[in-house]
Design an enzyme around this catalytic site. Structure first.
Site, PDB file in Angstrom:
ATOM      1  N   ASP A 164       0.846  -1.199   0.000  1.00 10.85           N
ATOM      2  CA  ASP A 164       0.000   0.000   0.000  1.00 10.85           C
ATOM      3  C   ASP A 164       0.884   1.251   0.000  1.00 10.85           C
ATOM      4  O   ASP A 164       0.385   2.377  -0.049  1.00 10.85           O
ATOM      5  CB  ASP A 164      -1.019  -0.006   1.139  1.00 10.85           C
ATOM      6  CG  ASP A 164      -0.389  -0.034   2.513  1.00 10.85           C
ATOM      7  OD1 ASP A 164       0.854  -0.170   2.607  1.00 10.85           O
ATOM      8  OD2 ASP A 164      -1.124   0.078   3.518  1.00 10.85           O
ATOM      9  N   SER A 165       2.209   1.043   0.005  1.00  5.41           N
ATOM     10  CA  SER A 165       3.147   2.150  -0.236  1.00  5.41           C
ATOM     11  C   SER A 165       2.895   2.766  -1.606  1.00  5.41           C
ATOM     12  O   SER A 165       3.417   3.838  -1.908  1.00  5.41           O
ATOM     13  CB  SER A 165       4.596   1.666  -0.123  1.00  5.41           C
ATOM     14  OG  SER A 165       4.809   0.532  -0.941  1.00  5.41           O
ATOM     15  N   ASP A 201      -1.122  -6.060  -0.375  1.00  2.01           N
ATOM     16  CA  ASP A 201      -1.450  -5.460   0.922  1.00  2.01           C
ATOM     17  C   ASP A 201      -2.944  -5.229   1.073  1.00  2.01           C
ATOM     18  O   ASP A 201      -3.608  -4.760   0.135  1.00  2.01           O
ATOM     19  CB  ASP A 201      -0.755  -4.091   1.053  1.00  2.01           C
ATOM     20  CG  ASP A 201       0.509  -4.161   1.887  1.00  2.01           C
ATOM     21  OD1 ASP A 201       0.753  -5.197   2.539  1.00  2.01           O
ATOM     22  OD2 ASP A 201       1.265  -3.170   1.868  1.00  2.01           O
ATOM     23  N   LYS A 259      -1.247  -9.384   2.684  1.00  2.00           N
ATOM     24  CA  LYS A 259      -0.485  -8.945   3.864  1.00  2.00           C
ATOM     25  C   LYS A 259      -1.328  -7.937   4.639  1.00  2.00           C
ATOM     26  O   LYS A 259      -2.006  -7.105   4.026  1.00  2.00           O
ATOM     27  CB  LYS A 259       0.847  -8.312   3.439  1.00  2.00           C
ATOM     28  CG  LYS A 259       1.659  -7.757   4.626  1.00  2.00           C
ATOM     29  CD  LYS A 259       3.090  -7.439   4.262  1.00  2.00           C
ATOM     30  CE  LYS A 259       3.322  -6.116   3.611  1.00  2.00           C
ATOM     31  NZ  LYS A 259       2.840  -4.951   4.391  1.00  2.00           N
ATOM     32  N   GLU A 263      -1.357  -5.511   8.501  1.00  2.00           N
ATOM     33  CA  GLU A 263      -0.540  -4.970   9.586  1.00  2.00           C
ATOM     34  C   GLU A 263      -1.181  -5.241  10.945  1.00  2.00           C
ATOM     35  O   GLU A 263      -2.410  -5.147  11.077  1.00  2.00           O
ATOM     36  CB  GLU A 263      -0.379  -3.447   9.404  1.00  2.00           C
ATOM     37  CG  GLU A 263       0.337  -3.076   8.112  1.00  2.00           C
ATOM     38  CD  GLU A 263       0.505  -1.570   7.947  1.00  2.00           C
ATOM     39  OE1 GLU A 263       0.162  -0.808   8.877  1.00  2.00           O
ATOM     40  OE2 GLU A 263       0.991  -1.160   6.877  1.00  2.00           O
ATOM     41  N   GLU A 316       9.317  -4.316  10.118  1.00  2.00           N
ATOM     42  CA  GLU A 316       9.737  -3.019   9.567  1.00  2.00           C
ATOM     43  C   GLU A 316      10.265  -2.106  10.678  1.00  2.00           C
ATOM     44  O   GLU A 316       9.603  -1.930  11.711  1.00  2.00           O
ATOM     45  CB  GLU A 316       8.555  -2.342   8.849  1.00  2.00           C
ATOM     46  CG  GLU A 316       8.935  -0.983   8.259  1.00  2.00           C
ATOM     47  CD  GLU A 316       7.890  -0.414   7.302  1.00  2.00           C
ATOM     48  OE1 GLU A 316       6.887  -1.105   6.995  1.00  2.00           O
ATOM     49  OE2 GLU A 316       8.102   0.728   6.852  1.00  2.00           O
TER      50      GLU A 316
HETATM   51  O1  KIV Z   1       3.574  -1.097   1.618  1.00  2.00           O
HETATM   52  C1  KIV Z   1       4.734  -1.564   1.553  1.00  2.00           C
HETATM   53  O2  KIV Z   1       5.486  -1.353   0.599  1.00  2.00           O
HETATM   54  C2  KIV Z   1       5.194  -2.366   2.679  1.00  2.00           C
HETATM   55  C3  KIV Z   1       6.665  -2.610   2.786  1.00  2.00           C
HETATM   56  C4  KIV Z   1       7.323  -1.373   3.262  1.00  2.00           C
HETATM   57  C5  KIV Z   1       6.965  -3.790   3.616  1.00  2.00           C
HETATM   58  O3  KIV Z   1       4.411  -2.774   3.478  1.00  2.00           O
END
Ligand code: KIV
Length: 275
Positions: free
Chosen positions: A44-45, A83, A113, A115, A182
């Site tokens: 989600d970056s 994510d 993924k 969090e 992280e």
């Molecule tokens: O969103 C992302 O790119 C991430 C990484 C920084 C692990 O969660």
């Protein structure tokens, strides 16, 4: 051969480091895949790198599906992890399973993924029970940026380190097949890695993790809004791109582009009839 959760398990068992990079589009996914990466994270970056947000909070399910599906089309062998965006799994277990399912069905993910630790274990368990592999994410979890009060290293005090270790065990018990760590002190990440049966994938968590992940734009030098200390820049592609753009602008302005070799032709006999 297509990588799966088994590739991750085998790598940990054999002591082979797992490689992961983010990608958010077909072209990049194809290049990363062809380079031989184990796994691609559609993080989600993308809120920062692709959409220009200050944080990841505004990223939607539609954003993740749109970019995830493009990456999945480009990734032949890499395991694609997508994510779960902010508020797509926190509200209820039912919503979490439904949204994880969408990332699999519409985004064509191989895994999702999310969090968090103990508080999201019911969600992890239910998603895994639905047949969807889950990567957990602990330490600096950017969706909680407002609760942390900024992008800060996590697990620095005894209480925080103990909580991190406890959470790592909890997400493993809930069924996560891997854990992203992280911005965690290296020695703490190494300790967690040794205690867990599932592999850890570090970003700013040192060399003792079972694998590493970096944000594509960070390692290529194409994103300059901010660069965390843990980033290693492998190329300065941003500068190369800017030079190419400048050369194009100059060529168009001078008339050097397009040249004869870039043009299509038509027979003069056809043209004559047009005048
Ligand atoms: O969103 C992302 O790119 C991430 C990484 C920084 C692990 O969660």
């Amino acid at each position: 051969m297509k990588n799966t959760v088994l590739t991750f398990q085998k790598a940990k068992a054999e002591g082979r480091k797992i490689t992961m990079l983010t990608a958010y589009d077909y072209t990049t996914a194809k290049l990363v895949d062809e380079a031989g990466i184990d796994s691609i994270l559609v993080g989600d970056s993308l809120g920062n790198t692709m959409l220009g947000y200050e944080d990841t909070l505004s990223v939607t399910m539609e954003d993740m599906i749109h970019h995830g599906a493009a990456v999945a089309r480009g990734a032949k062998n890499a395991l694609v992890v997508i994510d779960m965006p902010f508020m797509s799994y926190q509200v209820s277990v039912e919503e979490a399973v439904r949204n994880a399912g969408r990332l699999m069905k519409e985004g064509r993910a191989g895994a999702v993924k999310l969090e968090g630790g103990e508080s999201v274990c019911p969600q992890i368990k239910a998603i895994v029970d639905a047949g969807i592999p889950v990567v957990a994410h602990l330490g600096l979890t950017p969706q909680s940026i407002n609760a942390f009060g900024g992008f800060r290293v996590q697990g620095k005090t005894e209480a925080a380190a103990k909580k991190l270790i406890e959470d790592a065990h909890k997400v493993q018990e809930a069924g996560a097949f891997a854990l992203t760590l992280e911005a965690v002190p290296s020695k703490l990440a190494t300790l967690i890695t040794k205690q867990l049966a599932i592999p850890t994938i570090g970003i700013g968590a040192g060399n003792g993790c079972d694998g590493q992940v970096l944000v594509n734009q960070d390692m290529l030098g194409t994103f300059s809004d901010f660069t965390p200390k843990f980033v290693k820049r492998y190329a300065n592609v941003g500068e190369i791109m800017k030079e190419a753009y400048k050369a194009y602008i100059a060529d168009v302005q001078s008339g050097a582009f397009p040249a004869a070799e870039n043009e299509y032709t038509v027979d003069d006999s056809v043209l004559e009839k047009l005048y």
